[in-house]
Write an enzyme that holds these catalytic residues in place. Structure first.
Site, PDB file in Angstrom:
ATOM      1  N   TYR A  53     -66.068-138.878  26.446  1.00  0.00           N
ATOM      2  CA  TYR A  53     -67.255-138.033  26.309  1.00  0.00           C
ATOM      3  C   TYR A  53     -68.283-138.659  25.363  1.00  0.00           C
ATOM      4  O   TYR A  53     -67.936-139.179  24.298  1.00  0.00           O
ATOM      5  CB  TYR A  53     -66.869-136.645  25.797  1.00  0.00           C
ATOM      6  CG  TYR A  53     -66.209-135.750  26.826  1.00  0.00           C
ATOM      7  CD1 TYR A  53     -66.180-136.083  28.186  1.00  0.00           C
ATOM      8  CD2 TYR A  53     -65.611-134.558  26.444  1.00  0.00           C
ATOM      9  CE1 TYR A  53     -65.575-135.260  29.116  1.00  0.00           C
ATOM     10  CE2 TYR A  53     -64.998-133.715  27.381  1.00  0.00           C
ATOM     11  CZ  TYR A  53     -64.978-134.078  28.714  1.00  0.00           C
ATOM     12  OH  TYR A  53     -64.379-133.256  29.632  1.00  0.00           O
ATOM     13  N   PRO A 211     -68.373-123.818  34.332  1.00  0.00           N
ATOM     14  CA  PRO A 211     -68.370-122.454  34.877  1.00  0.00           C
ATOM     15  C   PRO A 211     -69.750-121.950  35.284  1.00  0.00           C
ATOM     16  O   PRO A 211     -69.859-120.948  35.995  1.00  0.00           O
ATOM     17  CB  PRO A 211     -67.792-121.621  33.728  1.00  0.00           C
ATOM     18  CG  PRO A 211     -68.107-122.400  32.495  1.00  0.00           C
ATOM     19  CD  PRO A 211     -67.999-123.838  32.900  1.00  0.00           C
TER      20      PRO A 211
END
Length: 298
Positions: A53, A211
């Site tokens: 990341y 999400p």
């Protein structure tokens, strides 16, 4: 209030805070520490990382903030992932974007993650993506070593199909507790391919990355007006925001989905946590399901 579960799976907060964009947030170490503390006060104790990341930088940024107040470590469940190689100035030895899930690489990745995060152990290690060259015996050997020496407490996977999960589980004595997959009102694939049924059968916690569909959820009026209207109706009925509705919709599923947030704005994080107080009716849940699919249930 802290909401912890899965009684048979990974124990952490129902909503996790993801740090894959941390390098873009532009926070000082002190600002990030404050963000972590406020998230903890709201009951979000699980944090989600991966070695790659932020061009291999996010774990280090988090570790620098944690070093300002090491006592916070015991209040967190720290997840990280490994197995993807990305060419980077930070990793000049990597020549191409590919996967490496060899025993040596997994162990080396964890050692580096622990150093970056400034901690002695991970609460959970996930294999980031399934590799066509994954040898489950090699992964098992790495997991066994990391568990035995106390560097990782629990293990899981990310983006694995039910079959891929079962293959790896067949070679590992300890249970895999998490499968982190993409789930949202706009991404229904894993609602239909057996992933969530498999999770329920094996007491696995499905964690939902993206999400909000990478932000597309907030552009629904132009992307899917029918879904926009369905979510608007639910939002109005509950006096809630779109992101709260999306999280409540995911958490309504019996598999016990644990959404992973990605925002660096504490106001968004605190608002998202309020989704825990919402319960959608079957009528509301199916209204969003049907609108997303574009056709009625059979």
């Amino acid at each position: 209030m802290t909401h912890t579960y899965h009684p048979l799976g990974f124990t952490g907060s129902r909503i996790a805070q993801g740090y894959w964009r941390l390098a873009e947030w532009g926070m000082s170490d002190q600002e990030l520490l404050s963000f972590i503390e406020q998230s903890l006060e709201a009951g979000i104790t699980t944090v989600d990382h991966a070695d790659i990341y932020g061009d291999y930088q996010c774990e280090t940024l988090f570790g620098r903030a944690l070093a300002l107040k090491p006592s916070l470590r015991d209040k967190l469940q720290i997840i990280s992932k490994c197995g993807i190689l990305l060419p980077s100035q930070q990793r000049p030895e990597i020549s191409s974007h590919r996967y490496d899930q060899s025993t040596g690489h997994i162990i080396q990745s964890v050692d580096q993650s622990l150093k970056n995060l400034n901690v002695d152990s991970l609460d959970m290690l996930l294999i980031h993506r399934p590799s066509p060259l994954m040898d489950p015996d090699h992964v098992s050997e790495a997991f066994e070593h990391l568990y035995t020496v106390g560097k990782v407490k629990h293990f899981g996977v990310s983006n694995f199909s039910a079959q891929q999960f079962d293959l790896l589980q067949s070679r590992i004595d300890m249970p895999l507790l998490v499968n982190q997959v993409e789930l949202s009102p706009l991404e229904l694939k894993h609602f239909k391919d057996g992933t969530l049924e498999h999770a329920q059968q094996h007491a696995v916690t499905p964690m939902a990355w993206s999400p909000f569909a990478g932000g597309d959820l907030f552009k629904l009026e132009g992307i899917n007006p029918t879904l926009y209207q369905a979510m608007s109706d639910v939002a109005e009925a509950h006096q809630a925001s779109f992101d709260q509705v999306a999280l409540a919709w995911l958490m309504r599923h019996p598999a016990g989905i644990a959404p992973v947030l990605g925002s660096g704005k504490i106001e968004r994080v605190l608002a998202a946590q309020q989704a825990l107080t919402m319960t959608l009716s079957d009528h509301e849940w199916f209204a969003i399901w049907v609108a997303s699919q574009g056709h009625p249930v059979p």
